[in-house]
Design an enzyme around this catalytic site. Structure first.
Site, PDB file in Angstrom:
ATOM      1  N   ARG A 225       0.842  -1.195   0.000  1.00 52.78           N
ATOM      2  CA  ARG A 225       0.000   0.000   0.000  1.00 52.78           C
ATOM      3  C   ARG A 225       0.879   1.247   0.000  1.00 52.78           C
ATOM      4  O   ARG A 225       2.085   1.184   0.209  1.00 52.78           O
ATOM      5  CB  ARG A 225      -0.939   0.002   1.208  1.00 52.78           C
ATOM      6  N   HIS A 226       0.258   2.382  -0.264  1.00 51.27           N
ATOM      7  CA  HIS A 226       0.982   3.656  -0.270  1.00 51.27           C
ATOM      8  C   HIS A 226       1.108   4.168   1.165  1.00 51.27           C
ATOM      9  O   HIS A 226       0.164   4.035   1.960  1.00 51.27           O
ATOM     10  CB  HIS A 226       0.223   4.681  -1.125  1.00 51.27           C
ATOM     11  N   PRO A 227       2.234   4.771   1.529  1.00 51.84           N
ATOM     12  CA  PRO A 227       2.393   5.202   2.923  1.00 51.84           C
ATOM     13  C   PRO A 227       1.522   6.383   3.335  1.00 51.84           C
ATOM     14  O   PRO A 227       1.266   6.565   4.527  1.00 51.84           O
ATOM     15  CB  PRO A 227       3.879   5.570   3.014  1.00 51.84           C
TER      16      PRO A 227
END
Length: 377
Positions: A225-227
């Site tokens: 996932r994106h941070p």
């Protein structure tokens, strides 16, 4: 004509970072002469092989000409100096100090040819406490911070699947060389370029650097996932993983319409990107309750109709097939490599045709030809 037609590049580099740099220059028309020791670049003996030809070597040294020189032999060293006098660019990736000991360092050759753009690629740069240390891609990945942010949160630090530190240093090297050639056109002077793999890898991590600057703490591993943005990651479909990216509220609302949950747009957990990221597991569960009912291909098609960015997780062959129609891949002229795909630089220049088959130089195959073409000797 290709952008670098008429530019002569003397390539003293070996293995990956330097040869990748010069292959990008060859792709856009430079005359790249690969200077190899009598036994050849080490990658000639690195697999995989097609009959007796290293496919790896062929990928990295496409469309270059080869000359074998023993730089510890006075006659061969004199030949190199003669070639350097007629070169526009020299690329080397010796450990710092080695080129000077061989008598072909930047100061000596720039005094010999002030118009020369001399590019040195190394692990840690030409100066500093670490400059003399040996480096490989894995070492640089580990030291750059990218391994610490790659992988699952409960797993070990993970390297990127490709030798990204070597390749990024080579990419920056080709960019810097082109910039230095533009400056030389204005001033008439060349220069020494110092490209460090560690510098190159650190410079890539803009998202991580922004988190570090804002929070004062190094970023951690978050898996696929994106941070800082949600939904932006890999989700489970009925048959295979699929990637969805809704990096703003408008796109997220389209995704909610797609999965049949438009009412969630005003829910506190879903209202903003920051809130969605803080409650990522809940958002993921909502999305996967829909994606698990469809195949990855169906999701990509439906998302495209709705204006939601989506894509399948492809293997390399699928990825190559997907870019082939753009003409940025080609084949090889060498009979041992017939039918294999050569990966070229990916930019489509206006008016350029598709990539022609690439040549693969046999060791020292162009010795007399190079001397005649460059020096008239």
């Amino acid at each position: 004509m290709p952008a670098l037609s008429g530019i002569r590049v003397l390539d003293l580099s070996r293995v990956l970072a330097g040869p990748f740099c010069t292959s990008l220059l060859a792709d856009i028309g430079a005359d790249v002469v690969k200077v190899e020791p009598p036994g050849g670049d080490d990658t000639r003996r690195l697999g995989p092989f097609a009959k007796d030809v290293s496919v790896y070597f062929a990928m990295l040294n496409r469309d270059k000409r080869s000359i074998a020189l023993d730089l510890k032999d006075p006659a061969d060293l004199e030949t190199l100096w003669s070639l350097a006098a007629h070169a526009d660019v020299l690329v080397e990736n010796f450990r710092p100090g080695v080129a000077d000991r061989l008598g072909i360092g930047a100061a000596a050759l720039l005094a010999h040819n002030p118009r020369l753009v001399y590019a040195s690629i190394s692990g840690f740069g030409q100066s500093g406490a670490m400059s003399g240390r040996p480096a490989y891609d894995l070492i640089i990945q580990a030291m750059s911070g990218i391994m610490e942010t790659t992988g699952s949160p409960d797993g070990e630090p993970t390297k990127v699947g490709e030798s990204i530190a070597d390749l990024q240093a080579g990419l920056y090297g080709s960019w810097a060389i082109c910039a230095a050639l533009v400056e030389r056109a204005r001033t008439g002077r060349g220069q020494h370029l110092d490209i460090a793999m560690l510098d190159a890898m650190v410079s890539l991590q803009l998202t991580g650097a922004s988190l570090l600057a804002a929070d004062g703490a190094p970023p951690t591993r978050v898996g696929n996932r994106h941070p800082v943005s949600t939904p932006f990651g890999v989700y489970r479909a009925a048959d295979a993983p699929v990637v969805l990216a809704a990096a703003n509220d408008r796109t997220f609302h389209r995704l909610l319409d797609l999965i049949g949950r438009p009412e969630l747009a005003e829910h506190p957990v879903y209202r903003t990107d920051e809130a969605r990221t803080a409650h990522e597991p809940e958002v993921r569960a909502t999305i996967e309750s829909w994606t698990r009912q469809h195949s990855a291909a169906e999701i990509v098609a439906l998302a495209g109709e709705q204006g939601v960015p989506a894509g399948p997780v492809q293997d390399l062959q699928q990825a190559i097939d997907s870019v082939r129609p753009r003409g940025v891949t080609g084949g090889f002229l060498h009979p041992s490599l017939e039918g294999m795909t050569a990966l070229r630089q990916p930019v489509v220049f206006q008016g350029a045709s598709g990539a022609a088959p690439s040549s693969t130089p046999d060791l020292d195959a162009h010795h007399e030809e190079i001397i005649r073409d460059w020096t008239g000797g």
